[in-house]
Motif scaffolding. Sequence first.
Motif, mmCIF file in Angstrom:
data_model
loop_
_atom_site.group_PDB
_atom_site.id
_atom_site.type_symbol
_atom_site.label_atom_id
_atom_site.label_comp_id
_atom_site.label_asym_id
_atom_site.label_seq_id
_atom_site.Cartn_x
_atom_site.Cartn_y
_atom_site.Cartn_z
ATOM 1 N N ARG A 207 1.001 -1.293 -0.007
ATOM 2 C CA ARG A 207 0.056 0.015 0.071
ATOM 3 C C ARG A 207 0.867 1.455 0.031
ATOM 4 O O ARG A 207 2.087 1.176 0.397
ATOM 5 C CB ARG A 207 -0.928 0.089 1.205
ATOM 6 C CG ARG A 207 -1.782 -1.122 1.084
ATOM 7 C CD ARG A 207 -2.726 -1.317 0.047
ATOM 8 N NE ARG A 207 -3.677 -2.492 0.153
ATOM 9 C CZ ARG A 207 -3.644 -3.340 -0.886
ATOM 10 N NH1 ARG A 207 -2.849 -3.260 -1.484
ATOM 11 N NH2 ARG A 207 -4.558 -4.519 -0.768
ATOM 12 N N SER A 208 0.424 2.330 -0.506
ATOM 13 C CA SER A 208 1.029 3.665 -0.710
ATOM 14 C C SER A 208 1.510 4.109 0.581
ATOM 15 O O SER A 208 1.074 4.003 1.645
ATOM 16 C CB SER A 208 0.093 4.455 -1.424
ATOM 17 O OG SER A 208 -0.986 4.896 -0.838
ATOM 18 N N LEU A 209 2.627 4.947 0.514
ATOM 19 C CA LEU A 209 3.213 5.674 1.730
ATOM 20 C C LEU A 209 4.077 6.549 1.314
ATOM 21 O O LEU A 209 5.174 6.386 0.480
ATOM 22 C CB LEU A 209 4.034 4.468 2.489
ATOM 23 C CG LEU A 209 4.374 5.166 4.076
ATOM 24 C CD1 LEU A 209 2.880 5.287 5.006
ATOM 25 C CD2 LEU A 209 5.073 4.034 4.959
ATOM 26 N N PHE A 210 3.980 7.977 1.976
ATOM 27 C CA PHE A 210 4.888 9.146 1.446
ATOM 28 C C PHE A 210 5.375 9.706 2.941
ATOM 29 O O PHE A 210 4.796 9.715 3.951
ATOM 30 C CB PHE A 210 3.959 10.138 0.724
ATOM 31 C CG PHE A 210 3.597 9.339 -0.717
ATOM 32 C CD1 PHE A 210 4.110 9.420 -1.735
ATOM 33 C CD2 PHE A 210 2.427 8.544 -0.551
ATOM 34 C CE1 PHE A 210 3.741 8.964 -2.958
ATOM 35 C CE2 PHE A 210 1.935 7.977 -1.855
ATOM 36 C CZ PHE A 210 2.730 8.337 -2.919
ATOM 37 N N HIS A 211 6.418 10.462 2.535
ATOM 38 C CA HIS A 211 6.926 11.383 3.610
ATOM 39 C C HIS A 211 7.268 12.751 2.946
ATOM 40 O O HIS A 211 7.594 12.780 1.943
ATOM 41 C CB HIS A 211 8.000 10.840 4.159
ATOM 42 C CG HIS A 211 9.110 10.911 3.612
ATOM 43 N ND1 HIS A 211 10.520 11.401 3.612
ATOM 44 C CD2 HIS A 211 9.900 9.937 2.935
ATOM 45 C CE1 HIS A 211 11.265 11.194 2.908
ATOM 46 N NE2 HIS A 211 10.810 10.183 2.365
ATOM 47 N N ASN A 212 7.308 13.771 3.972
ATOM 48 C CA ASN A 212 7.396 15.174 3.351
ATOM 49 C C ASN A 212 8.847 15.357 2.934
ATOM 50 O O ASN A 212 9.719 14.657 4.001
ATOM 51 C CB ASN A 212 6.777 16.300 4.203
ATOM 52 C CG ASN A 212 7.465 16.340 5.550
ATOM 53 O OD1 ASN A 212 7.707 15.450 6.400
ATOM 54 N ND2 ASN A 212 8.097 17.428 5.638
ATOM 55 N N ALA A 213 9.148 16.357 2.042
ATOM 56 C CA ALA A 213 10.438 16.825 1.761
ATOM 57 C C ALA A 213 10.881 17.819 3.016
ATOM 58 O O ALA A 213 10.220 18.135 3.632
ATOM 59 C CB ALA A 213 10.440 17.305 0.471
ATOM 60 N N SER A 245 -0.929 19.136 -3.294
ATOM 61 C CA SER A 245 -0.468 18.762 -4.624
ATOM 62 C C SER A 245 0.680 20.053 -4.626
ATOM 63 O O SER A 245 1.305 20.017 -5.841
ATOM 64 C CB SER A 245 -1.439 19.135 -5.613
ATOM 65 O OG SER A 245 -1.998 20.421 -5.441
ATOM 66 N N LEU A 246 1.689 20.163 -3.390
ATOM 67 C CA LEU A 246 2.589 21.224 -3.878
ATOM 68 C C LEU A 246 3.760 20.473 -4.516
ATOM 69 O O LEU A 246 3.972 19.305 -3.944
ATOM 70 C CB LEU A 246 2.892 21.643 -2.433
ATOM 71 C CG LEU A 246 3.868 22.715 -2.420
ATOM 72 C CD1 LEU A 246 3.706 24.098 -3.079
ATOM 73 C CD2 LEU A 246 4.672 22.869 -0.985
ATOM 74 N N GLU A 247 4.196 20.834 -5.541
ATOM 75 C CA GLU A 247 5.302 20.370 -6.223
ATOM 76 C C GLU A 247 6.585 20.264 -5.399
ATOM 77 O O GLU A 247 7.036 20.984 -4.886
ATOM 78 C CB GLU A 247 5.466 21.260 -7.431
ATOM 79 C CG GLU A 247 6.430 20.419 -8.322
ATOM 80 C CD GLU A 247 7.030 21.297 -9.682
ATOM 81 O OE1 GLU A 247 7.851 20.796 -10.398
ATOM 82 O OE2 GLU A 247 6.453 22.390 -9.807
ATOM 83 N N GLY A 248 7.125 18.909 -5.582
ATOM 84 C CA GLY A 248 8.273 18.509 -4.815
ATOM 85 C C GLY A 248 8.093 18.391 -3.202
ATOM 86 O O GLY A 248 8.994 18.082 -2.392
ATOM 87 N N ALA A 249 6.625 18.324 -2.664
ATOM 88 C CA ALA A 249 6.731 18.415 -1.310
ATOM 89 C C ALA A 249 6.631 16.974 -0.663
ATOM 90 O O ALA A 249 6.978 16.525 0.409
ATOM 91 C CB ALA A 249 5.360 19.138 -0.957
ATOM 92 N N TRP A 250 6.386 15.898 -1.420
ATOM 93 C CA TRP A 250 6.184 14.573 -1.022
ATOM 94 C C TRP A 250 7.051 13.428 -1.878
ATOM 95 O O TRP A 250 7.356 13.517 -3.142
ATOM 96 C CB TRP A 250 4.791 13.964 -1.241
ATOM 97 C CG TRP A 250 3.888 14.953 -0.657
ATOM 98 C CD1 TRP A 250 3.029 16.041 -1.360
ATOM 99 C CD2 TRP A 250 3.452 14.859 0.927
ATOM 100 N NE1 TRP A 250 2.384 16.768 -0.123
ATOM 101 C CE2 TRP A 250 2.437 16.168 1.290
ATOM 102 C CE3 TRP A 250 3.938 14.085 1.966
ATOM 103 C CZ2 TRP A 250 2.067 16.086 2.484
ATOM 104 C CZ3 TRP A 250 3.491 14.252 3.153
ATOM 105 C CH2 TRP A 250 2.502 15.768 3.477
ATOM 106 N N ARG A 251 7.499 12.505 -0.922
ATOM 107 C CA ARG A 251 8.357 11.578 -1.573
ATOM 108 C C ARG A 251 7.925 10.204 -1.184
ATOM 109 O O ARG A 251 7.415 9.701 0.051
ATOM 110 C CB ARG A 251 9.978 11.689 -0.949
ATOM 111 C CG ARG A 251 10.645 12.970 -1.214
ATOM 112 C CD ARG A 251 11.896 13.176 -0.704
ATOM 113 N NE ARG A 251 12.465 14.358 -1.017
ATOM 114 C CZ ARG A 251 13.627 14.959 -0.320
ATOM 115 N NH1 ARG A 251 14.224 14.218 0.663
ATOM 116 N NH2 ARG A 251 14.233 16.106 -0.635
#
Length: 287
Positions: A207-213, A245-251
Amino acid sequence: MCRWLAYSGSPVLLSDLLFAPENSLVVQSLHSRLGVEAVNGDGFGVGWYGAQEEPGIYHSTEPAWSDRNLRELAGHASAGRVFAHIRATTGTPVQQTNCHPFRHGRWLWMHNGAIAGFSSVKRDLTLAVEPALFPLIEGSTDSELFFFLALTYGLEQDPPAAVARAVGLIEETGRKHGVPLPIQMTVATTNGETTWAFRYSSEGRSRSLFHNADVRTLRLQHPDNVTLQHVSDDARIVVSEPLGSLEGAWREVPESSCLVIEGGREQLHPFAPVPGAAPAGSAAAAL
């Protein structure tokens, strides 16, 4: 399945995490973009660290989008470490004791995913829980049992090793019962000082998982973004899906990995199950 977020940084109002973002957790409870189900309305929970030694917890079986008490609490409570979870049940009842995050002492735990064939493996896995911990299990979910297996294997001493051994046991047990792909998981756990987040599945399609830059980098890239001016440099959010949806904010957190966040520092490590015998002190070990 479910959606969750884990925040650490300077104290923020819970409403700034749960309601304010473009794709907030409350929005995801009705319109998840990356989840298996679009609607996650089988309960809600939030845990936070405040004035007491143990974290506070709020659980509700109401959908997050219609819980007036949640909105009231979120508008007044603030914390520097927050776990929040919206639930879509995989078969166990909708009741408060089945809502995440789960708590043991200073520890919080939440899970998105499932132990496959849970009705077939539940007895064997339950017998592996340390007898002194077994009476503390309150609900009927695979997620809470997973938590207590990790505690049995030493979560409070070495979280990555404990989770690896618990997953190893779940996979061994599942395959013994004819379950080819025993576990699907993203997991977050914390002791109030460090957060560990895991992404793994037996099928290798988790399942999907992200963290902030890094916040300082984002400020340089987006100098006109007002929100970034009010977020501390050490702010870290781990989420099932991006909050905006801020560009570059999520990895994206890579497949089969463990993300460790302590203060403003983060480390990424590979994660793999560790097969082995039942933990010492468990009922299964005595059989």
